[in-house]
Structures are given as structure tokens and as C-alpha cells.
Enzyme design. Structure first.
Site, PDB file in Angstrom:
ATOM      1  CD  GLU A   1      -6.786   9.118   9.603  1.00 17.22           C
ATOM      2  OE1 GLU A   1      -6.004   8.197   9.862  1.00 17.22           O
ATOM      3  OE2 GLU A   1      -6.913   9.607   8.462  1.00 17.22           O
TER       4      GLU A   1
ATOM      5  CE  LYS B   1      -3.516   2.627   2.479  1.00 22.25           C
ATOM      6  NZ  LYS B   1      -4.421   2.725   3.630  1.00 22.25           N
TER       7      LYS B   1
ATOM      8  CE  LYS C   1     -10.518  10.190   0.328  1.00 23.53           C
ATOM      9  NZ  LYS C   1      -9.276   9.392   0.467  1.00 23.53           N
TER      10      LYS C   1
ATOM     11  CD  GLU D   1      -7.270   2.238   1.380  1.00 25.38           C
ATOM     12  OE1 GLU D   1      -6.871   3.380   1.650  1.00 25.38           O
ATOM     13  OE2 GLU D   1      -8.095   1.997   0.476  1.00 25.38           O
TER      14      GLU D   1
ATOM     15  CD  GLU E   1     -10.736   7.364  -2.413  1.00 24.80           C
ATOM     16  OE1 GLU E   1     -10.017   7.487  -1.402  1.00 24.80           O
ATOM     17  OE2 GLU E   1     -11.008   6.268  -2.926  1.00 24.80           O
TER      18      GLU E   1
END
Length: 452
Positions: free
Chosen positions: A259, A209, A441, A303, A437
Site C-alpha cells: 500500500e 468502519k 495476510k 469498504e 483474513e
């Protein structure tokens, strides 16, 4: 006094400061406080003329802070020596028994490279003046450094700072800006090449990743009030952390990030795996369908599981106990929804915040796995300096510390707004879908700033 609403509180503080000139200080760092009336903190902060200007609003909405000036200021311009920083922080913890003493600041995404002007690779400030709201209680706080300054000089400096305070005034109206130009770095062609490199079986076998990101630069002619932008963003994404750092008039970094890096209350630690993304539906039925698809999606689930496992692996040697959600839940924002797993740990005695920052940051949700391999790829190939984007921002305290990962963020400079977004690239990632994506965002902040 410039602000009539706090005139009584100002008088009380100045009286305490004048008395303190003649007293014997019991500790090197001292904080005095009075209860204050509730006012809109962003409006108050935007009216001030002293720097730095700092804003912090917790995700749970219980706590909000506006702070100005610097009683103490720690800034690292060169490559970071974590042992030095750790010992510096530990020494600061011992200079006051007051549970309200806090150092606000952040660490850059990649501390091995030069950071933005003003910000440093790491910078933490003990503000001169704070307005701190917890629930319905508001306090006006003054911090004093008697370690490096005489009591008389330090009290006089604080009195001078109080006298320079300005009354809160309404933020400028949120007018959309005429856009003079837009550029993306990397552009789509380069993005496609990078995704294909990361997903190549030979590379992916050793580095499963890499979180690739993009800097979108909006060229503008008009001045931008960063606190107005943050207030609008706050209204669109209320279940996020909201914070801003303005160390000089030229640059302001703001973020409305969902987050959490971690919340520490003495030995108890709360963190999370937030990775895997889809859009929101146009109605409840479509929204539920998209959430179900996300939960069942192999790429996104993998993920998120990678992020969870890495956090658990990092915390294991630092903890007596770790508990982590086995299955992911949905975390909803205005335009998108994420996969989310909660993680809780009981830390071993003596574990400090810099050990946590060094171990947990950058998380696999913004860097990749393995950490060093992914960071090396980003450093060499991404093509721009992330600075504090995807860094860790928050506050340090002897008893409680909290940091957010600075995703969904913007660096506002004269004539330019820099927006940032990233996407986790794993085996099976499609370049066009991941590019979209990034657009998803940025949708909320772009809708605030410019005509779409």
C-alpha cells in the site's frame, strides 16, 4: 580499506572531503557523491556495523536504497506538535538546493500514545552514507551537516564512517525457526467481542468502519537476521514496497507492504484506496473466479468506496484538482488479492508533506471512519500498541516524497518476532471470516519464518 570493490570510490570521496575542509560551504547541508558498482544492497547493509541501518525499495522496482549512520536525526518521543514538525521540515527544505537530499523515517500509527523504544512517535534521519540505485545507476552518497558542526570536524567524521564500512557478505541462509510459542493479542474470543461491538447497529450508525488488528508474537530461541527475512519476503511479494529501519541492534522493523500512502512529485500527488481482500486461487480459473467475486462483493466494495471517498474529502481543500477511479480494480499479491482505486491530485501552492501526512494518515484502510471515532475505539479496546505498524514510512525530499502504509510488517526483537495484520470491520462483517483474513495476510511471512 575494508571493501575492495569500492576502494576507488572511497579514495575519490576522501579526496573530496579533505578538499572540502579548506573550501567555503555554500549551504548548511551538503551532499557529495560518486558513481559506484552494483552490489546486492541488502547483503551490503547486513554486513555494516554502524547504526541506524535503513533500507527502502520502491514498489515500481526502479529504486533501491541502503543507508547507514546519521548526519541529522529528528526524533519525537513525546506527543507530536504538528505545527512544530511542519516548520522544522520546512526549514530543512531551505538548507540545501540539492535534489538528492532525503530524510528517511516514519510516523507511528497513533502519535498520541507512547511508541516502541528507539523508534519514537516520529523519527526521520538524514543518513551519513547512502548507496542508492535507480535502474542500473548506483551512487555512493555522503551527507554533511555544516550547520551544527565545523567543516573540518564534519568531514573527519564522514571519513571515519567511510573507513568503518564493511564489504558485502552473503545473507544467512533462510532456515525455518523452531517455534517455542505463539500468542495472539487480541485472542479470538476477544476479537469476536470487538467485531460484534463494531458491527452493533447503534455503534455502526455513527462509526461505519473500524480497522481492527492483531499482534501475533512468535517466541524463538535463535537469532534472526532481519535483512535475510526481508530479502525472502521481497522475493515472495515483488510488487510491494520493501523497507526496514534498525536504529539499534535490539530492534528492527521490516515491512513488505503493497500500500502506497502517497507519492508527491512537486505539486503532483498520487495515492490510492486499497481495501477489500480475498485469497488467491490454486489455478488461473479459480483465481479469476475469486477476483470476480471480490469485485462483486457488497461488503468489500463498500469498504473500498469508503476509503476512496475519505481520501478525496481530505485532499479537496489541499488541491486544485482531484481525479479518482470510479470503479475498483484487482491488485494481486502472492497469497491474497485486494480491491484498488487510483487517485491523483494537483496540490495547491505551499502544501507541504506534513500537511499531507496529517491529513491522509492513518487512512481509513488502517484506521476507520470517521477517523477520530475509529482511532478512539482502537486506542481503548484493541489491547496493544501498534507502534509503527500501520504507520507511514518513507522519505521526505524537497522535490519528491514517497510514503508507504506499513501493513504486512514485523518487529524483530531478541527472542521474539512480532507480526501484525488487520481487517476492516463494517456492517455485516463476520468475526470468524475476518480472523481467517488475518491468517491469510500472515501466510507469506509465516511460511518464511516457521514450519506451518
Amino acid at each position: 580499506m575494508p571493501s575492495q570493490i569500492f576502494s576507488e570510490q572511497f579514495s575519490q570521496l576522501i579526496e573530496k572531503l579533505n578538499a572540502m575542509k579548506l573550501a567555503v560551504a555554500k549551504e548548511p547541508i551538503v551532499q557529495i557523491s560518486v558513481e559506484a558498482k552494483s552490489i546486492p544492497l541488502l547483503s551490503w547493509l547486513g554486513a555494516q556495523t554502524q547504526y541506524p541501518r535503513i533500507y527502502w525499495h520502491g514498489r515500481e522496482k526502479q529504486e533501491e536504497i541502503a543507508a547507514i549512520g546519521a548526519c541529522k536525526d529528528f526524533k519525537q518521543e513525546q506527543e507530536i506538535d504538528d505545527e512544530l514538525l511542519s516548520s522544522l521540515y520546512q526549514s530543512q527544505r531551505g538548507k540545501s538546493s540539492n535534489q538528492d537530499i532525503r530524510y528517511y523515517g516514519g510516523v507511528a500509527f497513533d502519535r498520541t500514545v507512547e511508541c516502541w523504544p528507539d523508534f519514537g512517535r516520529t523519527r526521520f534521519v538524514l543518513p551519513r552514507i547512502e548507496l542508492r540505485r535507480h535502474g542500473t545507476i548506483v551512487k555512493l552518497l555522503i551527507n554533511l551537516d555544516f550547520e551544527n558542526n565545523s567543516q573540518v570536524d564534519e568531514c573527519d567524521a564522514a571519513i571515519d564512517a567511510i573507513k568503518q564500512l564493511q564489504p558485502a557478505k552473503p545473507l544467512s541462509p533462510p532456515n525455518k525457526l523452531p517455534l517455542m510459542g505463539r500468542s495472539d493479542l487480541p485472542n479470538y474470543q476477544r476479537w469476536k467481542e470487538l467485531v460484534e461491538q463494531v458491527t452493533h447497529p447503534k455503534f455502526n450508525q455513527t462509526t461505519p468502519k473500524v480497522v481492527l488488528s492483531r499482534q501475533t508474537q512468535l517466541e524463538i530461541n535463535d537469532a534472526v537476521d532481519p535483512w535475510m527475512v526481508l530479502a525472502c519476503w521481497q522475493g515472495r511479494n515483488p510488487n510491494s514496497f520493501q523497507f526496514g529501519f534498525q536504529f539499534s541492534p535490539d530492534r528492527t522493523f521490516i515491512s513488505c507492504s503493497p500500500e502506497r500512502l502517497y507519492l508527491r512529485r512537486q505539486k503532483e500527488l498520487f495515492t490510492e484506496a486499497l481495501a477489500g481482500t480475498t485469497v488467491r486461487g490454486l489455478n488461473q480459473e479459480e483465481d479469476d473466479f475469486l477476483a470476480k467475486q471480490l469485485l462483486e462483493d457488497t461488503k468489500n466494495s463498500y469498504e473500498n468506496q469508503l476509503v476512496r471517498q475519505q481520501i478525496v474529502d481530505v485532499l479537496t481543500p489541499l488541491s486544485n484538482y482531484i481525479g479518482a477511479d470510479e470503479s475498483a480494480k484487482i491488485f494481486k499479491l502472492t497469497h491474497i488479492q485486494h480491491l484498488h482505486r487510483s487517485i491523483r491530485a494537483e496540490l495547491k501552492a505551499g502544501v507541504n508533506d506534513f500537511q499531507l501526512l496529517q491529513g491522509l494518515h492513518p487512512t481509513p484502510a488502517v484506521g476507520g471512519l470517521p477517523k477520530q471515532s475509529a482511532l478512539s475505539f482502537i486506542r481503548q479496546r484493541e489491547g496493544y500498541n501498534r507502534g509503527w505498524y500501520a504507520g507511514a514510512c518513507g522519505y521526505l525530499n524537497k522535490y519528491e516524497s514517497e510514503f508507504s502504509v506499513a501493513i504486512r510488517s514485523a518487529l524483530i526483537e531478541p527472542g521474539r518476532i512480532n507480526l501484525f495484520a488487520g481487517a476492516g470491520i463494517v456492517a455485516g462483517s463476520d468475526p470468524l471470516a475476518e480472523w481467517q483474513e488475518l491468517e491469510n495476510k500472515l501466510a507469506t511471512i509465516l511460511s518464511i519464518l516457521v514450519e506451518l
